[in-house]
Design a protein around this motif. Structure first.
Motif, PDB file in Angstrom:
ATOM      1  N   VAL A  97      -2.034 122.606  63.670  1.00  0.00           N
ATOM      2  CA  VAL A  97      -2.251 121.250  63.922  1.00  0.00           C
ATOM      3  C   VAL A  97      -3.328 120.841  64.879  1.00  0.00           C
ATOM      4  CG1 VAL A  97      -1.386 119.126  65.038  1.00  0.00           C
ATOM      5  CG2 VAL A  97       0.270 120.420  63.504  1.00  0.00           C
ATOM      6  N   ILE A  98      -3.334 121.607  65.890  1.00  0.00           N
ATOM      7  CA  ILE A  98      -4.475 121.562  66.895  1.00  0.00           C
ATOM      8  C   ILE A  98      -5.871 121.893  66.132  1.00  0.00           C
ATOM      9  CG2 ILE A  98      -5.636 122.447  68.826  1.00  0.00           C
ATOM     10  CD1 ILE A  98      -2.791 123.006  70.070  1.00  0.00           C
ATOM     11  N   ALA A  99      -5.860 122.758  65.454  1.00  0.00           N
ATOM     12  CA  ALA A  99      -6.919 123.091  64.423  1.00  0.00           C
ATOM     13  C   ALA A  99      -7.375 122.049  63.715  1.00  0.00           C
ATOM     14  CB  ALA A  99      -7.053 124.463  63.850  1.00  0.00           C
ATOM     15  N   GLY A 100      -6.267 121.494  62.887  1.00  0.00           N
ATOM     16  CA  GLY A 100      -6.707 120.385  62.064  1.00  0.00           C
ATOM     17  C   GLY A 100      -7.018 119.158  62.651  1.00  0.00           C
ATOM     18  N   LEU A 101      -6.809 118.922  63.953  1.00  0.00           N
ATOM     19  CA  LEU A 101      -7.389 117.875  64.716  1.00  0.00           C
ATOM     20  C   LEU A 101      -8.800 118.173  65.097  1.00  0.00           C
ATOM     21  CD1 LEU A 101      -4.312 116.982  67.037  1.00  0.00           C
ATOM     22  CD2 LEU A 101      -5.393 115.506  65.155  1.00  0.00           C
ATOM     23  N   GLY A 102      -8.934 119.470  65.639  1.00  0.00           N
ATOM     24  CA  GLY A 102     -10.394 119.831  65.978  1.00  0.00           C
ATOM     25  C   GLY A 102     -11.441 119.700  64.264  1.00  0.00           C
ATOM     26  N   VAL A 103     -11.017 119.886  63.365  1.00  0.00           N
ATOM     27  CA  VAL A 103     -11.676 119.693  61.955  1.00  0.00           C
ATOM     28  C   VAL A 103     -11.824 118.151  61.869  1.00  0.00           C
ATOM     29  CG1 VAL A 103     -11.475 119.877  59.453  1.00  0.00           C
ATOM     30  CG2 VAL A 103     -10.721 121.806  60.961  1.00  0.00           C
ATOM     31  N   ILE A 104     -10.695 117.457  62.041  1.00  0.00           N
ATOM     32  CA  ILE A 104     -11.098 115.765  61.851  1.00  0.00           C
ATOM     33  C   ILE A 104     -12.188 115.318  62.897  1.00  0.00           C
ATOM     34  CG2 ILE A 104      -9.778 113.742  62.371  1.00  0.00           C
ATOM     35  CD1 ILE A 104      -7.482 114.931  61.099  1.00  0.00           C
ATOM     36  N   VAL A 105     -12.211 115.785  64.006  1.00  0.00           N
ATOM     37  CA  VAL A 105     -13.263 115.644  65.015  1.00  0.00           C
ATOM     38  C   VAL A 105     -14.457 116.005  64.734  1.00  0.00           C
ATOM     39  CG1 VAL A 105     -14.092 115.784  67.473  1.00  0.00           C
ATOM     40  CG2 VAL A 105     -11.698 115.333  67.120  1.00  0.00           C
ATOM     41  N   LEU A 106     -14.557 117.142  64.182  1.00  0.00           N
ATOM     42  CA  LEU A 106     -16.072 117.869  63.726  1.00  0.00           C
ATOM     43  C   LEU A 106     -16.486 116.815  62.615  1.00  0.00           C
ATOM     44  CD1 LEU A 106     -15.478 121.532  64.119  1.00  0.00           C
ATOM     45  CD2 LEU A 106     -16.843 120.041  65.290  1.00  0.00           C
ATOM     46  N   CYS A 107     -15.427 116.607  61.623  1.00  0.00           N
ATOM     47  CA  CYS A 107     -16.143 115.837  60.369  1.00  0.00           C
ATOM     48  C   CYS A 107     -16.453 114.362  60.780  1.00  0.00           C
ATOM     49  CB  CYS A 107     -14.596 115.515  59.356  1.00  0.00           C
ATOM     50  SG  CYS A 107     -14.317 116.891  58.536  1.00  0.00           S
ATOM     51  N   ALA A 108     -15.733 113.578  61.911  1.00  0.00           N
ATOM     52  CA  ALA A 108     -16.147 112.383  62.549  1.00  0.00           C
ATOM     53  C   ALA A 108     -17.674 112.520  63.206  1.00  0.00           C
ATOM     54  CB  ALA A 108     -15.067 112.032  63.656  1.00  0.00           C
ATOM     55  N   ALA A 117     -15.454 124.662  58.636  1.00  0.00           N
ATOM     56  CA  ALA A 117     -14.727 125.768  58.184  1.00  0.00           C
ATOM     57  C   ALA A 117     -14.324 126.959  59.100  1.00  0.00           C
ATOM     58  CB  ALA A 117     -15.373 126.345  56.834  1.00  0.00           C
ATOM     59  N   ASN A 118     -15.213 127.061  59.893  1.00  0.00           N
ATOM     60  CA  ASN A 118     -14.797 128.261  60.825  1.00  0.00           C
ATOM     61  C   ASN A 118     -14.073 127.863  62.085  1.00  0.00           C
ATOM     62  OD1 ASN A 118     -16.264 131.077  60.447  1.00  0.00           O
ATOM     63  ND2 ASN A 118     -17.884 129.210  59.807  1.00  0.00           N
ATOM     64  N   THR A 119     -13.966 126.509  62.308  1.00  0.00           N
ATOM     65  CA  THR A 119     -12.671 126.060  63.241  1.00  0.00           C
ATOM     66  C   THR A 119     -11.452 126.048  62.463  1.00  0.00           C
ATOM     67  OG1 THR A 119     -14.429 124.356  64.072  1.00  0.00           O
ATOM     68  CG2 THR A 119     -11.950 123.782  64.431  1.00  0.00           C
ATOM     69  N   MET A 120     -11.380 125.479  61.187  1.00  0.00           N
ATOM     70  CA  MET A 120      -9.996 125.692  60.450  1.00  0.00           C
ATOM     71  C   MET A 120      -9.574 127.215  60.398  1.00  0.00           C
ATOM     72  SD  MET A 120      -8.123 123.453  59.512  1.00  0.00           S
ATOM     73  CE  MET A 120      -6.522 124.215  59.880  1.00  0.00           C
ATOM     74  N   PHE A 121     -10.774 128.038  60.210  1.00  0.00           N
ATOM     75  CA  PHE A 121     -10.153 129.604  60.056  1.00  0.00           C
ATOM     76  C   PHE A 121      -9.766 130.007  61.281  1.00  0.00           C
ATOM     77  CE2 PHE A 121     -11.803 134.008  60.067  1.00  0.00           C
ATOM     78  CZ  PHE A 121     -10.950 134.652  59.030  1.00  0.00           C
ATOM     79  N   LEU A 122     -10.422 129.929  62.239  1.00  0.00           N
ATOM     80  CA  LEU A 122     -10.231 130.243  63.803  1.00  0.00           C
ATOM     81  C   LEU A 122      -9.056 129.730  63.923  1.00  0.00           C
ATOM     82  CD1 LEU A 122     -11.141 131.917  66.099  1.00  0.00           C
ATOM     83  CD2 LEU A 122     -12.001 129.753  67.021  1.00  0.00           C
ATOM     84  N   GLY A 123      -8.469 128.430  63.583  1.00  0.00           N
ATOM     85  CA  GLY A 123      -7.301 127.939  63.942  1.00  0.00           C
ATOM     86  C   GLY A 123      -6.157 128.687  63.245  1.00  0.00           C
ATOM     87  N   PHE A 124      -6.229 129.024  61.916  1.00  0.00           N
ATOM     88  CA  PHE A 124      -5.515 129.843  61.252  1.00  0.00           C
ATOM     89  C   PHE A 124      -5.077 131.222  61.921  1.00  0.00           C
ATOM     90  CE2 PHE A 124      -6.299 127.467  57.191  1.00  0.00           C
ATOM     91  CZ  PHE A 124      -5.263 126.417  57.298  1.00  0.00           C
ATOM     92  N   ALA A 125      -6.280 131.784  62.483  1.00  0.00           N
ATOM     93  CA  ALA A 125      -6.134 133.146  62.840  1.00  0.00           C
ATOM     94  C   ALA A 125      -5.441 133.087  64.382  1.00  0.00           C
ATOM     95  CB  ALA A 125      -7.560 133.722  63.051  1.00  0.00           C
ATOM     96  N   VAL A 126      -5.766 132.187  64.978  1.00  0.00           N
ATOM     97  CA  VAL A 126      -4.989 131.764  66.478  1.00  0.00           C
ATOM     98  C   VAL A 126      -3.508 131.676  66.118  1.00  0.00           C
ATOM     99  CG1 VAL A 126      -4.808 130.530  68.459  1.00  0.00           C
ATOM    100  CG2 VAL A 126      -7.185 131.263  67.546  1.00  0.00           C
TER     101      VAL A 126
END
Length: 144
Positions: A97-108, A117-126
């Protein structure tokens, strides 16, 4: 060591190796240039696929070895394993969820697709790493 705990250890070790491998490959491809010029998509797909295959192979091999030593504990999960798995999944979901929120901010802010893409990938990995660590701690110290 229980069946589920072996699988947690296998995925935890592979997660560290695959994340490190991906980061090293991206930086190698970038060289002195910007990271956004890296052809990250095939690297990411191969890293994810390789990680999945590695976890499956390690789990099978470890299960064969453990089964040769103790035939009674092969592939069985009890209520403690299910509770630990459920707790680890909750921890993972929080980080996804934290990674998803980061992706939303980056899209904004119209960030480059590399960073999204790498924020989401890193979120999944973390999430996988923290969830695995939480599970290992629960196996070793018990659920609180």
């Amino acid at each position: 060591m229980a069946y589920e705990e072996r699988n947690v250890w296998a995925s935890l070790v592979v997660s560290v190796i695959t994340l490190t491998t991906y980061i090293v490959l991206v930086f190698q491809q970038a060289g002195d240039g910007p990271l956004t010029d890296v052809d990250w998509f095939p690297l990411m797909l191969w890293t994810i696929g390789g990680g999945i295959v590695a976890v499956i192979v390690i789990s099978i091999l470890w299960g064969i070895i453990a089964g040769a030593r103790d035939r009674d504990g092969i592939g069985t999960a009890d209520i403690r394993d299910r509770d630990i798995s459920r707790m680890g999944s909750r921890v993972e979901q929080a980080f996804v969820v934290i990674a998803g929120l980061g992706v939303i901010v980056l899209c904004a802010v119209n960030a480059h697709v590399f960073w999204i893409a790498n924020t989401m990938f890193l979120g999944f990995a973390v999430a996988a790493l923290v969830g695995g660590i939480a599970r290992v701690i629960a196996y070793r110290r018990g659920l609180v």
